[in-house]
Design an enzyme around this catalytic site. Structure first.
Site, PDB file in Angstrom:
ATOM      1  CE  LYS A 110     -16.182  -1.854  10.266  1.00 24.87           C
ATOM      2  NZ  LYS A 110     -15.470  -1.439  11.483  1.00 24.87           N
ATOM      3  CE  LYS A 189     -14.619   5.573   3.863  1.00 27.07           C
ATOM      4  NZ  LYS A 189     -14.225   5.377   5.231  1.00 27.07           N
ATOM      5  CE  LYS A 192      -8.387  -0.188   5.359  1.00 22.18           C
ATOM      6  NZ  LYS A 192      -7.624   0.106   6.544  1.00 22.18           N
TER       7      LYS A 192
HETATM    8  P1  ADP Z   1     -10.997   2.199   5.309  1.00 26.40           P
HETATM    9  O1  ADP Z   1     -12.360   2.818   5.135  1.00 26.40           O
HETATM   10  O2  ADP Z   1     -10.238   2.162   4.037  1.00 26.40           O
HETATM   11  O3  ADP Z   1     -11.061   0.845   5.998  1.00 26.40           O
HETATM   12  P2  ADP Z   1     -10.080   3.140   7.867  1.00 26.40           P
HETATM   13  O4  ADP Z   1     -11.453   2.928   8.418  1.00 26.40           O
HETATM   14  O5  ADP Z   1      -8.989   2.209   8.263  1.00 26.40           O
HETATM   15  O6  ADP Z   1     -10.192   3.168   6.277  1.00 26.40           O
HETATM   16  O7  ADP Z   1      -9.655   4.622   8.175  1.00 26.40           O
HETATM   17  C1  ADP Z   1      -8.489   5.072   8.824  1.00 26.40           C
HETATM   18  C2  ADP Z   1      -8.517   6.581   8.930  1.00 26.40           C
HETATM   19  O8  ADP Z   1      -8.560   7.174   7.633  1.00 26.40           O
HETATM   20  C3  ADP Z   1      -9.750   7.118   9.664  1.00 26.40           C
HETATM   21  O9  ADP Z   1      -9.405   8.283  10.390  1.00 26.40           O
HETATM   22  C4  ADP Z   1     -10.689   7.488   8.556  1.00 26.40           C
HETATM   23  O10 ADP Z   1     -11.609   8.492   8.918  1.00 26.40           O
HETATM   24  C5  ADP Z   1      -9.735   7.972   7.484  1.00 26.40           C
HETATM   25  N1  ADP Z   1     -10.290   7.735   6.149  1.00 26.40           N
HETATM   26  C6  ADP Z   1     -10.502   6.521   5.572  1.00 26.40           C
HETATM   27  N2  ADP Z   1     -11.032   6.669   4.346  1.00 26.40           N
HETATM   28  C7  ADP Z   1     -11.166   8.003   4.134  1.00 26.40           C
HETATM   29  C8  ADP Z   1     -11.646   8.796   3.048  1.00 26.40           C
HETATM   30  N3  ADP Z   1     -12.081   8.238   1.927  1.00 26.40           N
HETATM   31  N4  ADP Z   1     -11.640  10.138   3.191  1.00 26.40           N
HETATM   32  C9  ADP Z   1     -11.190  10.727   4.334  1.00 26.40           C
HETATM   33  N5  ADP Z   1     -10.714  10.034   5.387  1.00 26.40           N
HETATM   34  C10 ADP Z   1     -10.703   8.691   5.302  1.00 26.40           C
END
Ligand code: ADP
Ligand code: TRP
Length: 320
Positions: A110, A189, A192
């Protein structure tokens, strides 16, 4: 067995969230006591817009219910409806080595992306540990990117128990290999923060546009293609039966079909898959008050357990 997970209300739900966290969490809800929450305290590390935080939190509750969370089985609540969790985070922070937090990938990523290095962002994993430990959680379904945070939670539980007695239960992560990292449109990956998502509840036109923009290589239509190097195939496989995936694999290897064609097939599959969830979402929207009721009931259940654990924690450290 107690199952717990949280998700930040920081944007629209995408299929990485769905397969990484929501689907496993929903599949586990019947196997024990499930506690799922909207991590609004955590979202404050990046979101300083009160209207947006309120709106995102509500929408996340709606989406979670639409995806199949059954509030008769699991508790759904807002993290901030159990404010004791911040007290536990404080208590844990007094046994947290700085080095442990300095090594956290998520914090480093971040900062590298230009986010301000606030104390809240830095101690994010301590609050997350408190979230998990305050409910005596056994199992925590998450995607792979949260694995290190789970390790920190385990470390802190062990360290704290070592000093103050065996009060905190040491949790296990629950990470499904097939869906641990769902790729995004560009092959990184899905996230968002990378703008490479396919959101679950976007409208049809936007969803189709997203699917058609998946990055592919320049292999000609007639030539054989490598399914294992293709995001289209990888995403399709998440939704497909083993037979359907095998068929697409064979079609890739055979050649004669272009990526556009495979993308259309994937879009059809994806759109049909979420049809029942879209319907359920419409039904929930049509019942005013339903979401608030669910969240209030969830908060009651969560508070009952958190109060019990906190009484033991306060007693153990000498605050009572
Ligand atoms: P982002 O990376 O989009 O901000 P978050 O950090 O809010 O997503 O993730 C919320 C949940 O979804 C967490 O448990 C995270 O491990 C899972 N998650 C997010 N992106 C992925 C992905 N590309 N593949 C598998 N799990 C994911
Ligand atoms: N950090 C998690 C994420 O970004 C959200 C979260 C907060 C969480 N507290 C948690 C996940 C406790 C599991 C358990 O996705």
């Amino acid at each position: 067995m107690r199952i717990l997970s949280g998700i930040q209300p920081s944007g629209a739900l995408h299929i990485g969230n769905y397969f990484g966290m929501m689907q496993p969490a929903i599949a586990l809800q019947a196997q024990g006591e499930a506690f799922y929450f909207i991590a609004d305290y955590h979202a404050l590390t990046t979101l300083h817009d009160p209207a947006a935080l309120r709106e995102n939190s509500r929408r996340l509750a709606l989406d979670f219910l639409a995806c199949g969370l059954d509030p008769e089985q699991g508790a759904l609540f807002r993290q901030s409806d159990v404010p004791q969790v911040t007290e536990l985070a404080w208590i844990l922070s007094t046994v947290t080595p700085m080095g442990l937090l300095e090594r956290a990938h998520s914090y480093k990523d971040k900062i590298a992306r230009g986010m301000a290095a606030s104390a809240g962002l830095f101690s994010y994993p301590v609050l997350m540990a408190a979230d998990i430990l305050i409910y005596g959680s056994d199992l925590v379904p998450v995607g792979k990117d949260q694995k290190q945070h789970l390790e920190i939670a385990r470390d802190l539980a062990l360290k704290w128990n070592d000093k103050f007695g065996d009060v905190l239960r040491v949790p296990e992560p629950y990470i499904q290999e097939k869906t641990e990292t769902v790729p995004g449109l560009d092959g990184q990956k899905m996230s968002k923060s990378y703008g490479n998502t396919i959101d679950i509840f976007s409208d049809e036109k936007e969803t189709r546009k997203r699917v058609m923009s998946i990055v592919t290589d320049s292999t000609p239509v007639d030539a054989p293609k490598n399914p294992d190097a293709s995001v289209v195939f990888q995403l399709f496989s998440l939704f497909a039966t083993a037979e359907e995936a095998a068929e697409m694999r064979a079609a890739f290897a055979q050649g004669g079909r272009g990526y556009g064609d495979f993308k259309k097939q994937f879009f059809g599959k994806l759109w049909r898959y979420f049809e029942p969830m879209r319907e359920r979402r419409g039904e929930i929207i049509a019942q005013p008050g339903y979401i608030d009721e669910v969240l209030a009931k969830g908060a009651n259940r969560a508070n009952a357990i958190a109060d019990e654990v906190m009484a033991r924690v306060r007693n153990a450290v000498g605050l009572r």
